[in-house]
Design an enzyme around this catalytic site. Structure first.
Site, PDB file in Angstrom:
ATOM      1  N   ILE A 587       0.869  -1.183   0.000  1.00  0.00           N
ATOM      2  CA  ILE A 587       0.000   0.000   0.000  1.00  0.00           C
ATOM      3  C   ILE A 587       0.903   1.229   0.000  1.00  0.00           C
ATOM      4  O   ILE A 587       1.729   1.388   0.899  1.00  0.00           O
ATOM      5  CB  ILE A 587      -0.904   0.019   1.242  1.00  0.00           C
ATOM      6  N   HIS A 588       0.738   2.088  -0.979  1.00  0.00           N
ATOM      7  CA  HIS A 588       1.630   3.251  -1.120  1.00  0.00           C
ATOM      8  C   HIS A 588       0.851   4.543  -0.904  1.00  0.00           C
ATOM      9  O   HIS A 588      -0.274   4.667  -1.375  1.00  0.00           O
ATOM     10  CB  HIS A 588       2.247   3.256  -2.517  1.00  0.00           C
ATOM     11  N   PRO A 589       1.401   5.512  -0.191  1.00  0.00           N
ATOM     12  CA  PRO A 589       2.687   5.457   0.522  1.00  0.00           C
ATOM     13  C   PRO A 589       2.465   5.140   2.005  1.00  0.00           C
ATOM     14  O   PRO A 589       1.806   5.886   2.717  1.00  0.00           O
ATOM     15  CB  PRO A 589       3.221   6.883   0.350  1.00  0.00           C
ATOM     16  N   GLU A 593       4.726  -0.941   3.664  1.00  0.00           N
ATOM     17  CA  GLU A 593       5.015  -1.481   2.331  1.00  0.00           C
ATOM     18  C   GLU A 593       6.482  -1.846   2.148  1.00  0.00           C
ATOM     19  O   GLU A 593       6.828  -2.604   1.239  1.00  0.00           O
ATOM     20  CB  GLU A 593       4.593  -0.497   1.255  1.00  0.00           C
TER      21      GLU A 593
END
Length: 613
Positions: A587-589, A593
């Site tokens: 999952i960004h940001p 991650e």
């Protein structure tokens, strides 16, 4: 007054009636270990029996006199099988070993009897309670409520011995009152202060001078804790659990004395006991420690700001308290005897310490206090600390307003009569050895939580163990508490979350050649605008090369480490491998991650610094 002839004849009739009517009868006493041994034999043989507990009925002494007249035996147990007098413990065991007992049992064709009406309050399982739990902390509360839900009559005994400075608290144990809850809230107070500082870089403008009010924070936290204390009492009441605010001491195998704060004593009996007393902070044993110093038991309800503070110790309690005190703007020094966070991954521990030092916490390494003297009374006052080096002859002296001792905790297993009931306690640690179902060496006594020998000291473990234990005892459950791969987080200013093995332990167990360490620094996006502290955060996983690179250790140093660690802990329970992490899209940001992008091994020596997203 001596018993009348009528009373003696009634007792004789009662004994003869039981022997005539019931195939297997034990005249017993609830606290007698020899009686327990014989009961255990019949239970193992799957033989139904009735036990008249002579110490639990009014005419017990008289019945014992009648038995002496009838059998020539005054002691208990006094065993009858199929109307035949077998004898006491030794003779019953001998009869079993010779085969005579089996013959007597086989001669009985009568079905298992129903309890006679006149003896319903004095037969087997006729104690006042099915279960007494000693300790009203997280584990004790979980076990007691679960047992009550399963239809058992339960009592909880909980009593807080005040600290040397007089601090006490309500129902709920260490976590709620002087541990996890107030610690996390004060940690949050410190984080808010740091966020205020960062907010200017994000455009927030304010003219008012920002200061911290200790009393406001303390009162708000204590009010919340008070609501939790009340909620636990209501929950016990709703589950029909008897709660007694009294100190429990064993007087016999199945009997306990409860002494309240006024010194009033009551006696209670139970078939089964659960020990859940937890731990209390250890003192230094030097002049002035109990007179002038505080522990974490005092800190969270301290009525005044502690001022310039010396924290003695390098446990997670020591570093957490030092961290949030510094975050509130106080002058904080930590005195360390040897290493930080003993038992945790040492690379992670040192990184957490480095961050604290960069943010104002001072460290005095390899020193131990020898004396604390009061220079000036007050709230806070002024103290002088004398210390010496752990190696060499160097001495140290320093002045502080408050000295907080956080050098470890001791199990609350002394002075409660465990020797009376025969429960083994490790002489060195004071902890209780148990088997894989939390059973002590005494079959009807169990133990959960921080007092267990060789187990992690964490609130969720105590809760899980207590709940599952009650289900096994009373609900037909078979699930045991799993003490492997338990997640935890140290709430230092830069939080440290972990699950599984430390790097040192992994190498020790699996061998250095079999361990591959993947690691990386990372830089939370939230930190970039405010600037500074880039690459202070760190992540690493330990993989077992001999088992498809299965993840055996997970470690993260960064904001919200606990929230990150929890989910990966579930994955590790499912057998997480490095390949599965690589196949997962992050999952960004986010900080989490980073674990889907670990490409550098520690043995490669390659650079792990991050320069952007």
């Amino acid at each position: 007054m001596p018993p009348t002839g009528e009373a003696r004849e009634a007792a004789r009739t009662r004994v003869q009636g039981l022997v005539e009517r019931v195939p297997v009868v034990l005249f017993s006493k609830s606290f007698c270990p020899f009686c327990e041994k014989v009961k255990g034999l019949f239970t193992e043989l799957k033989v139904s029996y009735e036990a008249l507990e002579l110490d639990l009925i009014d005419d017990g002494p008289l019945i014992q006199e009648v038995l002496l007249e009838m059998t020539g035996q005054k002691t208990v147990p006094n065993v009858f099988v199929n109307k035949t007098h077998v004898g006491g413990c030794d003779k019953t065991i001998q009869a079993y070993q010779s085969g005579r007992l089996q013959q007597l049992l086989a001669a009985s064709t009568a079905p298992s009897p129903a309890p006679p009406v006149e003896d319903t309050d004095a037969v087997r399982h006729s104690y006042e309670y099915d279960l007494i739990v000693i300790g009203g902390g997280s584990g004790g509360l979980a076990a007691s409520k679960e047992a009550a839900k399963l239809g058992k009559k339960v009592m909880v005994l909980d009593f807080v011995q005040p600290t040397p400075l007089g601090t006490s608290w309500g129902l709920g144990g260490t976590c709620v009152n002087v541990g996890c809850i107030p610690k996390k809230l004060m940690h949050q107070a410190a984080l808010l202060g740091h966020a205020l500082s960062d907010s200017r870089k994000f455009g927030w403008e304010y003219d008012q001078q920002v200061t911290h009010n200790w009393s406001t924070m303390k009162e708000a936290i204590q009010n919340y804790i008070g609501s939790l204390n009340w909620g636990y009492r209501v929950a016990l009441r709703d589950h029909a659990v008897s709660y007694v605010n009294a100190f429990g001491t064993f007087t016999d195998a199945h009997a306990i004395k409860a002494t309240n704060k006024r010194g009033k004593e009551t006696q209670h009996t139970a078939e089964t006991f659960i020990l859940a007393m937890g731990e209390r902070p250890r003192y230094l044993g030097i002049p002035g420690d109990k007179e002038f110093c505080i522990t974490s038991d005092d800190l969270f309800s301290l009525p005044y700001c502690p001022g310039k503070t010396l924290v003695v110790g390098a446990s997670y309690v020591a570093l957490e308290c030092a961290g949030f005190l510094a975050g509130l703007g106080l002058d904080v020094t930590v005195m360390v005897r040897s290493i930080l966070l003993r038992g945790f991954d040492q690379q992670m521990a040192e990184l957490a310490g480095d961050y604290m030092e960069k943010h104002g916490v001072k460290f005095i390494r390899q020193f131990v206090p020898t004396k604390v003297e009061q220079l000036e009374a007050g709230t806070p006052g002024r103290l002088k600390v004398h210390a010496k080096a752990t190696e060499g002859s160097e001495l140290y002296e320093g002045e502080f307003n408050t000295v907080l001792i956080a050098v470890g905790r001791d199990a609350c297993t002394s002075n409660i009569g465990l020797d009376v009931v025969g429960v083994k306690v490790d002489e060195r640690t004071g902890k209780v050895p148990v088997n894989d179902v939390e059973q002590t060496n005494v079959p009807h006594v169990y133990a959960i939580g921080d007092i267990l020998q060789g187990k992690l000291e964490l609130t969720p473990i105590a809760i899980q163990a207590g709940r599952l234990l009650a289900q096994r005892l009373y609900g037909g459950g078979t699930t045991k508490c799993d003490y492997v791969n338990v997640c935890t987080t140290v709430f230092t200013p830069l939080e440290y979350g972990c699950c599984g093995l430390s790097e040192e332990r992994a190498i020790e167990l699996l061998g250095g050649d079999n361990i591959e360490v993947f690691h990386s620094n990372f830089w939370p996006l939230e930190w970039t605008v405010a600037g500074g502290d880039n690459n202070s955060c760190y992540a690493k996983i330990l993989c077992n090369k001999a088992d498809k690179d299965r993840v055996v250790g997970f470690h993260v140093l960064g904001p919200n480490a606990g929230e990150i660690t929890q989910g990966f802990g579930v994955a590790m329970k499912c057998g997480l491998t490095k390949a599965q992490l690589d196949d997962t899209i992050g999952i960004h940001p986010t900080c989490a991650e980073i674990f889907t992008m670990l490409a550098v091994t520690k043995r490669s020596g390659a650079d792990i610094k991050q320069t952007g997203c």
